[in-house]
Design an enzyme around this catalytic site. Sequence first.
Site, short mmCIF file in Angstrom:
data_model
loop_
_atom_site.label_atom_id
_atom_site.label_comp_id
_atom_site.label_asym_id
_atom_site.label_seq_id
_atom_site.Cartn_x
_atom_site.Cartn_y
_atom_site.Cartn_z
N GLU A 102 -1.09 -0.95 -4.20
CA GLU A 102 -2.32 -0.21 -3.87
C GLU A 102 -2.07 1.29 -3.81
OE1 GLU A 102 -5.52 0.10 -0.19
OE2 GLU A 102 -4.52 -1.80 -0.59
N HIS A 109 -12.17 -3.25 -0.01
CA HIS A 109 -11.49 -2.62 1.11
C HIS A 109 -12.38 -2.76 2.34
CE1 HIS A 109 -10.57 1.14 3.51
NE2 HIS A 109 -9.33 0.77 3.21
N ASP A 155 0.84 -1.20 0.00
CA ASP A 155 0.00 0.00 0.00
C ASP A 155 0.88 1.25 0.00
OD1 ASP A 155 -1.98 1.88 0.25
OD2 ASP A 155 -2.98 0.90 1.94
N HIS A 180 -0.50 4.29 -0.27
CA HIS A 180 -1.34 5.32 0.37
C HIS A 180 -1.37 6.63 -0.41
CE1 HIS A 180 -1.69 2.92 4.09
NE2 HIS A 180 -0.39 2.71 3.99
N GLU A 203 -10.67 2.70 -2.49
CA GLU A 203 -11.25 3.09 -1.22
C GLU A 203 -11.65 4.57 -1.18
OE1 GLU A 203 -8.08 3.92 2.10
OE2 GLU A 203 -7.35 2.24 0.89
N ASP A 206 -15.04 0.33 -0.94
CA ASP A 206 -15.39 0.11 0.46
C ASP A 206 -16.91 0.13 0.58
OD1 ASP A 206 -16.02 0.62 3.27
OD2 ASP A 206 -13.85 0.85 3.52
#
Length: 365
Positions: free
Chosen positions: A191, A267, A165, A167, A217, A240
């Site tokens: 990700e 997610h 990830d 981010h 997400e 999500d």
Amino acid sequence: MGKIASMEYFRLPPRWLFVKITDADGNVGWGEASLEGHSQAVEGCLDAWFERYNGFEAEGGPVFMSALSGIDIALWDLKARKLGLPIYQLLGGKLRDKIKVYAWIGGDRPGDVELQAKARQAQGFRAVKMNGTEDLGWMDSPAALDDCVERLKAVKALGMDAGIDFHGRVHKPMAKQLARLLEPHRPMFLEEPLLSEHIEGIADLAKLVSAPIALGERLYSRWDVKPFLERGCVDILQPDICHVGGISEMRRIAAMAEAYDVALAPHCPLGPIALAANVQVDLSSPNFVIQEMSLGIHYNSTGQDLTSYHKNPEVWKVTDGYIDILQGPGLGIEIDEDEVRRLSKDAKAWVSPGFIGPGGEIREW
């Protein structure tokens, strides 16, 4: 389904927001509207919604769609329970007999990551997700990328799969270099290599590597998802269910993604209702590949985790990387309403601790 008689919501530790809907005949359904760090905003939206349900004109965005998610999931649960069926039967039936899962691990050094990965192995997991940019500056020395590569190698050495990830924390030149360095070690996915707002950059990066690009997400409807599918720059979608409008919108997104040969890996670092809702969609989606779950998640210091607030926590037992199908009606979990009401009385709104970069700057969570 009878007319809705009441809607209640419950703020709960560690950072969850449950929704209960009761119809005029006394039938009940439970949903989850958790929006990490923004519970009060969603609660305000739910208040306004119930006061003038047919008067809403605003659509989209994390707050509105999270409120809608809680309501939508609860209505699916109510309807399916009234019929005595699991929700997946109303979505066309199950396509698999168990659900592949992964869990999060923290740590910014290879040794820490190895210990946490071993703990996940002991829980039954065969795949994890971990930080790719924990200690990186927005634009950093290329040598700073080495630790992330070593972290991935430490997990792979245990025979586990690992998603990385990013981010969306680093500048495109850093993300490109890191993606290329990780690629030989076969990460499960990369990700959010850049923020979802930067679709052009993600499209450029996707052309540089064969490792799957994952994101979703921060997308809140099928309309947000559509341009990524059209650009061909996402391989694994991670919507999500608490932020995209619930089960109804998640199944639409899954169907859209299938038409573009894009996999579904929802997610879900959230609560048991959110996970149960995801599982219902996962079971009925041909392009589902793996589900995130927050069993014993690292940020929880309150004593509540995925096994809290319901009477059948054994449903989350992980065996050789899989969980079994939820067998009961509706969502397949039985909420402990007494416990929900008890712990919601004094629950404080969760505030994100944030992420501070190496220079003291505020970074993406």
